[in-house]
Scaffold this active site. Structure first.
Site, PDB file in Angstrom:
ATOM      1  N   SER A 199       0.845  -1.196   0.000  1.00 55.80           N
ATOM      2  CA  SER A 199       0.000   0.000   0.000  1.00 55.80           C
ATOM      3  C   SER A 199       0.872   1.234   0.000  1.00 55.80           C
ATOM      4  O   SER A 199       2.009   1.205   0.510  1.00 55.80           O
ATOM      5  CB  SER A 199      -0.897   0.009   1.239  1.00 55.80           C
ATOM      6  OG  SER A 199      -1.513   1.271   1.427  1.00 55.80           O
ATOM      7  N   TYR A 218      -3.865  -2.430   9.357  1.00 53.25           N
ATOM      8  CA  TYR A 218      -3.698  -2.580   7.912  1.00 53.25           C
ATOM      9  C   TYR A 218      -2.313  -2.093   7.494  1.00 53.25           C
ATOM     10  O   TYR A 218      -1.583  -2.792   6.783  1.00 53.25           O
ATOM     11  CB  TYR A 218      -4.787  -1.794   7.185  1.00 53.25           C
ATOM     12  CG  TYR A 218      -4.693  -1.865   5.681  1.00 53.25           C
ATOM     13  CD1 TYR A 218      -5.129  -2.993   4.991  1.00 53.25           C
ATOM     14  CD2 TYR A 218      -4.174  -0.800   4.945  1.00 53.25           C
ATOM     15  CE1 TYR A 218      -5.039  -3.061   3.609  1.00 53.25           C
ATOM     16  CE2 TYR A 218      -4.079  -0.864   3.563  1.00 53.25           C
ATOM     17  CZ  TYR A 218      -4.518  -1.991   2.894  1.00 53.25           C
ATOM     18  OH  TYR A 218      -4.415  -2.060   1.536  1.00 53.25           O
ATOM     19  N   LYS A 246       0.905  -4.364   5.988  1.00 56.26           N
ATOM     20  CA  LYS A 246       1.509  -4.025   4.703  1.00 56.26           C
ATOM     21  C   LYS A 246       2.978  -3.630   4.874  1.00 56.26           C
ATOM     22  O   LYS A 246       3.822  -3.937   4.024  1.00 56.26           O
ATOM     23  CB  LYS A 246       0.735  -2.889   4.040  1.00 56.26           C
ATOM     24  CG  LYS A 246      -0.678  -3.270   3.611  1.00 56.26           C
ATOM     25  CD  LYS A 246      -0.684  -4.398   2.596  1.00 56.26           C
ATOM     26  CE  LYS A 246      -2.061  -4.651   2.022  1.00 56.26           C
ATOM     27  NZ  LYS A 246      -2.080  -5.771   1.048  1.00 56.26           N
TER      28      LYS A 246
END
Length: 276
Positions: A140, A153, A157
């Site tokens: 990301s 999250y 990542k």
């Protein structure tokens, strides 16, 4: 569309929606062969009918390591080889860290980090035996830092980003090229069908309101606008280790990196007080 014996074989996880679906469609339209994996294969039914000879679909929950190993073996057998692996499957745990349960956090990392690890481990022997291959690790644009309510999250990542940099060094002698793909905010369904939300704590209501105002209602561009970049990346003879996908995202990441460097420099005097 012309399919030849030289058509490359893609293995794409999370192939039913978002970037995975967009690249699946783009690769098939280009005459490539695709093995698409996802937990629910229903959304791929129409594509399977349209490309019966070049699309194979496999049910897969990447959090299940044994299932990943089996799926990769079946994927490699489907067309006799694997050329490009798009490690794309993932989800979003939305909420403040204090609100998240142990089960939610562990499940999130099982999919977003460990799922990608299991896929990577399973495909390496096939690519190494061939002496060639591409491994595209989807992280990301936010993997370089966390933002409130999406910290897990970003952490997953970031872990995949760091591990993939190490893996790139490990696999280079075998002719395998690794690129960490850092997409921006595309309308992939991540914030809808791909989201697990915590139970909101009223203490964070002001921060949630601030974040909602900051983010707005724009879901971002369609993921098929990013697919040509991934296809171009797959063609490069000497691909980059990292690639930001998205013009606006590129600008934002540059601002984040500049702010990080500025902070380091502002506190350089304190850092240099230690001899290490």
């Amino acid at each position: 569309m012309i399919v030849t014996a030289q058509s490359r074989v893609w293995f794409i996880t999370g192939a039913t929606r978002g970037l995975g679906r967009a690249v699946t469609e783009a690769a098939l339209a280009a005459g490539e062969r695709v093995v698409g994996a996802a937990r629910d294969l229903g959304p791929l039914a129409e594509l399977t009918e349209r490309y019966p000879d070049t699309l194979v679909t496999l049910p897969l929950d990447v959090a299940d390591r044994a299932a990943v190993t089996d799926a990769v073996e079946r994927a490699a057998a489907a067309f006799g080889r694997l050329d490009i692996v798009l490690n794309n499957a993932g989800g979003l745990l939305l909420g403040m860290l204090e609100e998240a349960s142990e089960e939610q956090i562990r499940r999130h990392f099982d999919v977003n980090f460990f799922g990608a690890v299991w896929v990577t481990q399973a495909v390496i022997p096939h690519l190494r035996a061939q002496g060639t291959g591409r491994l595209l690790q989807v992280t990301s644009m936010g993997s370089g830092g966390g933002v409130a309510s999406v910290g897990c999250y970003a952490a997953g990542k970031a872990a995949l980003d760091a591990l993939s940099q190490s893996v790139a060094m490990e696999l280079a002698p075998f002719g395998i090229k690794v690129t960490i793909v850092q997409p921006g905010g595309y309308d992939t369904g991540l914030y809808t069908v791909g989201t697990t939300a915590t139970e909101p704590d009223p203490a964070y209501a002001p921060l949630r309101a601030k974040l909602a105002e900051l983010w707005g209602d724009d879901a971002g561009p369609a993921p098929d606008t990013a697919a040509p970049v991934i296809m171009a990346l797959a063609e490069l003879p000497d691909p980059p280790l990292r690639l930001i996908v998205g013009s606006n995202s590129y600008d934002i990441v540059q601002q984040m990196e500049q702010a990080r460097v500025a902070e380091y420099r502002a506190w350089e005097h304190l850092s240099r007080q230690a001899p290490g």
